[in-house]
Scaffold this motif. Sequence first.
Motif, PDB file in Angstrom:
ATOM      1  N   ARG A  81      -5.014  -1.817  13.741  1.00 25.71           N
ATOM      2  CA  ARG A  81      -3.608  -2.057  14.055  1.00 25.71           C
ATOM      3  C   ARG A  81      -2.945  -2.976  13.031  1.00 25.71           C
ATOM      4  NH1 ARG A  81      -4.844   1.596  16.509  1.00 25.71           N
ATOM      5  NH2 ARG A  81      -4.678   2.042  18.749  1.00 25.71           N
ATOM      6  N   ALA A  82      -3.520  -3.085  11.868  1.00 27.61           N
ATOM      7  CA  ALA A  82      -2.902  -3.924  10.841  1.00 27.61           C
ATOM      8  C   ALA A  82      -1.593  -3.309  10.376  1.00 27.61           C
ATOM      9  CB  ALA A  82      -3.842  -4.090   9.652  1.00 27.61           C
ATOM     10  N   SER A  83      -0.594  -4.145  10.201  1.00 31.70           N
ATOM     11  CA  SER A  83       0.703  -3.674   9.717  1.00 31.70           C
ATOM     12  C   SER A  83       0.584  -3.202   8.271  1.00 31.70           C
ATOM     13  CB  SER A  83       1.728  -4.810   9.817  1.00 31.70           C
ATOM     14  OG  SER A  83       2.972  -4.402   9.304  1.00 31.70           O
ATOM     15  N   VAL A  84       1.192  -2.064   7.985  1.00 28.06           N
ATOM     16  CA  VAL A  84       1.140  -1.491   6.642  1.00 28.06           C
ATOM     17  C   VAL A  84       2.500  -1.641   5.974  1.00 28.06           C
ATOM     18  CG1 VAL A  84       0.720   0.590   5.293  1.00 28.06           C
ATOM     19  CG2 VAL A  84      -0.609   0.170   7.379  1.00 28.06           C
ATOM     20  N   PRO A  85       2.595  -2.410   4.891  1.00 32.24           N
ATOM     21  CA  PRO A  85       3.892  -2.581   4.228  1.00 32.24           C
ATOM     22  C   PRO A  85       4.396  -1.272   3.646  1.00 32.24           C
ATOM     23  CG  PRO A  85       2.131  -3.541   2.910  1.00 32.24           C
ATOM     24  CD  PRO A  85       1.527  -3.162   4.225  1.00 32.24           C
ATOM     25  N   ALA A  86       5.697  -1.185   3.447  1.00 37.62           N
ATOM     26  CA  ALA A  86       6.307   0.054   2.983  1.00 37.62           C
ATOM     27  C   ALA A  86       5.679   0.555   1.691  1.00 37.62           C
ATOM     28  CB  ALA A  86       7.814  -0.145   2.812  1.00 37.62           C
ATOM     29  N   GLU A  87       5.402  -0.346   0.767  1.00 38.34           N
ATOM     30  CA  GLU A  87       4.878   0.084  -0.531  1.00 38.34           C
ATOM     31  C   GLU A  87       3.464   0.639  -0.437  1.00 38.34           C
ATOM     32  OE1 GLU A  87       4.089  -2.901  -3.469  1.00 38.34           O
ATOM     33  OE2 GLU A  87       3.835  -4.461  -1.957  1.00 38.34           O
ATOM     34  N   ALA A  88       2.783   0.392   0.693  1.00 41.13           N
ATOM     35  CA  ALA A  88       1.411   0.861   0.847  1.00 41.13           C
ATOM     36  C   ALA A  88       1.308   2.165   1.619  1.00 41.13           C
ATOM     37  CB  ALA A  88       0.575  -0.216   1.551  1.00 41.13           C
ATOM     38  N   ARG A  89       2.418   2.685   2.102  1.00 41.38           N
ATOM     39  CA  ARG A  89       2.378   3.898   2.916  1.00 41.38           C
ATOM     40  C   ARG A  89       2.327   5.148   2.052  1.00 41.38           C
ATOM     41  NH1 ARG A  89       7.223   1.830   6.890  1.00 41.38           N
ATOM     42  NH2 ARG A  89       6.147  -0.079   7.597  1.00 41.38           N
ATOM     43  N   ALA A 282     -18.847   0.927  -2.636  1.00 40.38           N
ATOM     44  CA  ALA A 282     -17.568   1.617  -2.412  1.00 40.38           C
ATOM     45  C   ALA A 282     -16.562   1.209  -3.486  1.00 40.38           C
ATOM     46  CB  ALA A 282     -17.030   1.321  -1.020  1.00 40.38           C
ATOM     47  N   LEU A 283     -16.203  -0.089  -3.509  1.00 33.71           N
ATOM     48  CA  LEU A 283     -15.138  -0.583  -4.376  1.00 33.71           C
ATOM     49  C   LEU A 283     -15.661  -1.645  -5.331  1.00 33.71           C
ATOM     50  CD1 LEU A 283     -12.469  -1.166  -1.562  1.00 33.71           C
ATOM     51  CD2 LEU A 283     -12.909   0.958  -2.828  1.00 33.71           C
ATOM     52  N   SER A 284     -15.077  -1.692  -6.524  1.00 29.02           N
ATOM     53  CA  SER A 284     -15.474  -2.702  -7.502  1.00 29.02           C
ATOM     54  C   SER A 284     -14.304  -2.986  -8.428  1.00 29.02           C
ATOM     55  CB  SER A 284     -16.666  -2.212  -8.332  1.00 29.02           C
ATOM     56  OG  SER A 284     -16.961  -3.097  -9.392  1.00 29.02           O
ATOM     57  N   SER A 285     -14.219  -4.243  -8.870  1.00 32.78           N
ATOM     58  CA  SER A 285     -13.134  -4.608  -9.780  1.00 32.78           C
ATOM     59  C   SER A 285     -13.445  -5.901 -10.501  1.00 32.78           C
ATOM     60  CB  SER A 285     -11.811  -4.776  -9.015  1.00 32.78           C
ATOM     61  OG  SER A 285     -11.917  -5.835  -8.078  1.00 32.78           O
ATOM     62  N   ILE A 286     -12.680  -6.158 -11.547  1.00 33.01           N
ATOM     63  CA  ILE A 286     -12.696  -7.447 -12.234  1.00 33.01           C
ATOM     64  C   ILE A 286     -11.253  -7.930 -12.330  1.00 33.01           C
ATOM     65  CG2 ILE A 286     -13.234  -8.695 -14.355  1.00 33.01           C
ATOM     66  CD1 ILE A 286     -15.481  -6.757 -14.861  1.00 33.01           C
ATOM     67  N   GLY A 287     -10.980  -9.081 -11.737  1.00 33.29           N
ATOM     68  CA  GLY A 287      -9.654  -9.673 -11.816  1.00 33.29           C
ATOM     69  C   GLY A 287      -8.577  -8.913 -11.085  1.00 33.29           C
ATOM     70  N   VAL A 288      -8.939  -8.133 -10.085  1.00 30.91           N
ATOM     71  CA  VAL A 288      -7.990  -7.286  -9.364  1.00 30.91           C
ATOM     72  C   VAL A 288      -7.979  -7.663  -7.894  1.00 30.91           C
ATOM     73  CG1 VAL A 288      -7.504  -4.913  -8.592  1.00 30.91           C
ATOM     74  CG2 VAL A 288      -8.147  -5.360 -10.973  1.00 30.91           C
ATOM     75  N   SER A 289      -6.796  -7.703  -7.299  1.00 26.12           N
ATOM     76  CA  SER A 289      -6.636  -7.993  -5.879  1.00 26.12           C
ATOM     77  C   SER A 289      -6.662  -6.708  -5.063  1.00 26.12           C
ATOM     78  CB  SER A 289      -5.323  -8.740  -5.630  1.00 26.12           C
ATOM     79  OG  SER A 289      -5.341 -10.017  -6.244  1.00 26.12           O
ATOM     80  N   TRP A 290      -7.188  -6.830  -3.838  1.00 26.22           N
ATOM     81  CA  TRP A 290      -7.287  -5.681  -2.941  1.00 26.22           C
ATOM     82  C   TRP A 290      -6.683  -6.025  -1.585  1.00 26.22           C
ATOM     83  CZ3 TRP A 290      -9.745  -1.051  -4.372  1.00 26.22           C
ATOM     84  CH2 TRP A 290     -10.487  -1.091  -5.570  1.00 26.22           C
ATOM     85  N   VAL A 291      -6.032  -5.037  -0.953  1.00 24.83           N
ATOM     86  CA  VAL A 291      -5.609  -5.111   0.436  1.00 24.83           C
ATOM     87  C   VAL A 291      -6.138  -3.860   1.118  1.00 24.83           C
ATOM     88  CG1 VAL A 291      -3.685  -5.234   2.046  1.00 24.83           C
ATOM     89  CG2 VAL A 291      -3.546  -6.439  -0.144  1.00 24.83           C
ATOM     90  N   VAL A 292      -7.134  -4.047   1.994  1.00 31.36           N
ATOM     91  CA  VAL A 292      -7.797  -2.943   2.680  1.00 31.36           C
ATOM     92  C   VAL A 292      -7.351  -2.968   4.129  1.00 31.36           C
ATOM     93  CG1 VAL A 292     -10.005  -1.928   3.325  1.00 31.36           C
ATOM     94  CG2 VAL A 292      -9.764  -3.098   1.108  1.00 31.36           C
ATOM     95  N   LEU A 293      -6.641  -1.922   4.574  1.00 31.08           N
ATOM     96  CA  LEU A 293      -6.014  -1.897   5.886  1.00 31.08           C
ATOM     97  C   LEU A 293      -6.496  -0.711   6.703  1.00 31.08           C
ATOM     98  CD1 LEU A 293      -2.323  -2.630   4.734  1.00 31.08           C
ATOM     99  CD2 LEU A 293      -4.039  -4.290   5.521  1.00 31.08           C
ATOM    100  N   ASN A 294      -6.909  -0.963   7.940  1.00 28.57           N
ATOM    101  CA  ASN A 294      -7.230   0.085   8.919  1.00 28.57           C
ATOM    102  C   ASN A 294      -8.198   1.128   8.349  1.00 28.57           C
ATOM    103  OD1 ASN A 294      -5.327  -1.222  10.593  1.00 28.57           O
ATOM    104  ND2 ASN A 294      -3.657   0.000   9.738  1.00 28.57           N
ATOM    105  N   SER A 295      -9.212   0.638   7.679  1.00 35.07           N
ATOM    106  CA  SER A 295     -10.148   1.517   6.988  1.00 35.07           C
ATOM    107  C   SER A 295     -11.578   1.296   7.469  1.00 35.07           C
ATOM    108  CB  SER A 295     -10.049   1.288   5.478  1.00 35.07           C
ATOM    109  OG  SER A 295      -8.783   1.706   4.987  1.00 35.07           O
ATOM    110  N   VAL A 296     -12.464   2.181   7.044  1.00 33.91           N
ATOM    111  CA  VAL A 296     -13.891   2.095   7.369  1.00 33.91           C
ATOM    112  C   VAL A 296     -14.689   2.141   6.070  1.00 33.91           C
ATOM    113  CG1 VAL A 296     -15.840   3.235   8.487  1.00 33.91           C
ATOM    114  CG2 VAL A 296     -13.614   3.185   9.625  1.00 33.91           C
ATOM    115  N   LEU A 297     -15.573   1.152   5.899  1.00 36.36           N
ATOM    116  CA  LEU A 297     -16.500   1.138   4.768  1.00 36.36           C
ATOM    117  C   LEU A 297     -17.898   0.989   5.360  1.00 36.36           C
ATOM    118  CD1 LEU A 297     -13.734  -0.568   3.923  1.00 36.36           C
ATOM    119  CD2 LEU A 297     -14.957  -0.778   1.756  1.00 36.36           C
ATOM    120  N   SER A 298     -18.688   2.040   5.299  1.00 32.88           N
ATOM    121  CA  SER A 298     -20.002   1.988   5.927  1.00 32.88           C
ATOM    122  C   SER A 298     -21.022   2.822   5.171  1.00 32.88           C
ATOM    123  CB  SER A 298     -19.918   2.457   7.386  1.00 32.88           C
ATOM    124  OG  SER A 298     -19.594   3.826   7.469  1.00 32.88           O
TER     125      SER A 298
END
Length: 401
Positions: A81-89, A282-298
């Motif tokens: 139920r995390a709110s999803v900002p407009a730019e992320a839809r 699943a995910l990897s980065s260097i110097g990068v920000s992430w916003v993970v919303l209403n997702s499953v990582l398993s």
Amino acid sequence: MHTRITAGLIATVLVAAAGLAGCGSPPADPSAGPQWAPAADASGAASGSPSAPARPSPTAKPSASTRPVPALPRPGNPKGRASVPAEARAVDTARPTRVVGNGTPASCTSAAVVAAVAKGGIITFSCGPAPVTITMQATAKIRNSTGPRIVLDGGGRVTLSGGGKRRILYMNTCDQAQGWTTSHCQDQDHPQLTVQNLTFADGNSTGDEAEGGGGGAIFVRGGRFKVVNSRFVRNRCDQTGPDLGGAAIRVLSQYRGLPVYVVNSTFGGAAGQGGVCANGGALSSIGVSWVVLNSVLSHNRAVGRGANPARGGTPGGGSGGAVYTDGNRFTVTIAGSVVQDNRANEGGGAVFFVSNDRTGTMRIESSTLRRNPSDGFETRGFPGIFFLGARNPTVTGSTLD
């Protein structure tokens, strides 16, 4: 042990060994969205179902296949139920720039995908009413002069497969072969890539050492990138190395440090469907920000050994069963999500987070992290997490165990 953690918890960070600092509104109503079909492998078999020979279609080409398969859950966390900002839809694709296919599975080929991605714009698929798997014969590469917006929308029925042989999608603003469009390629606002309503299966970047490797399904450097309503299954990258990673996705740099959004998506999702890489299953980065919303990582795994920097006599890696992040100032937010049954040979069975200059921060909100063993080390009081940053992770309304 079952631990309920709130923002008021004060915990101390356990540093397992010196030198581990590394190098370097809700979603739309589903009834209004695409009619999700099950992910299929290169033979058209559903993810997690026993493989069986597909009955050939008289019109099918080798790069596309269809067959009836049992339905799988839609991507993402249905309880999120995390709110999803407009730019992320999701992007409106009602008026596509170009369409892959002419209504039949046979028309949906690897060559058609590669050509459409090179031209850019809003790309949709017309492959018939049944689910289709397009096995890529070459990696689809984005030209930096196209767009500036590039959207791939599979309508919930398209799987792009690397066939276990190659990366599926590539964007790099600093790759001269894809064209330089600014004098500051590492920090430009375009291309702006969105993948939505797609499944990425069996991508494999093993042996590809460009930009340090990693990114079995998708590699991104520069511009902007987001993932919406998508699934990633059985992706791979090199199994050793101290800092490469991202069996599904590897990202290096984003415009002005803005985050990569991952919304309502699934990475793995069942035993045998997760990603495998040296770091960041699943995910990897260097110097990068992430916003993970209403997702499953398993069911993702970091299988390297020796951590970062690599211990003597080891090849390095093994951290971040689901998520591996490194660099200086960056942030990670996980909200409305489930991160479970991931594993790391070294640190952070769920998340490995190292901010070298200790300016980075992490937030976990209304999420569940459980059964994410770290075989080497993790931060005391935060099961499945190894964290070095500005302060301890901020955890609210979440369960970690």
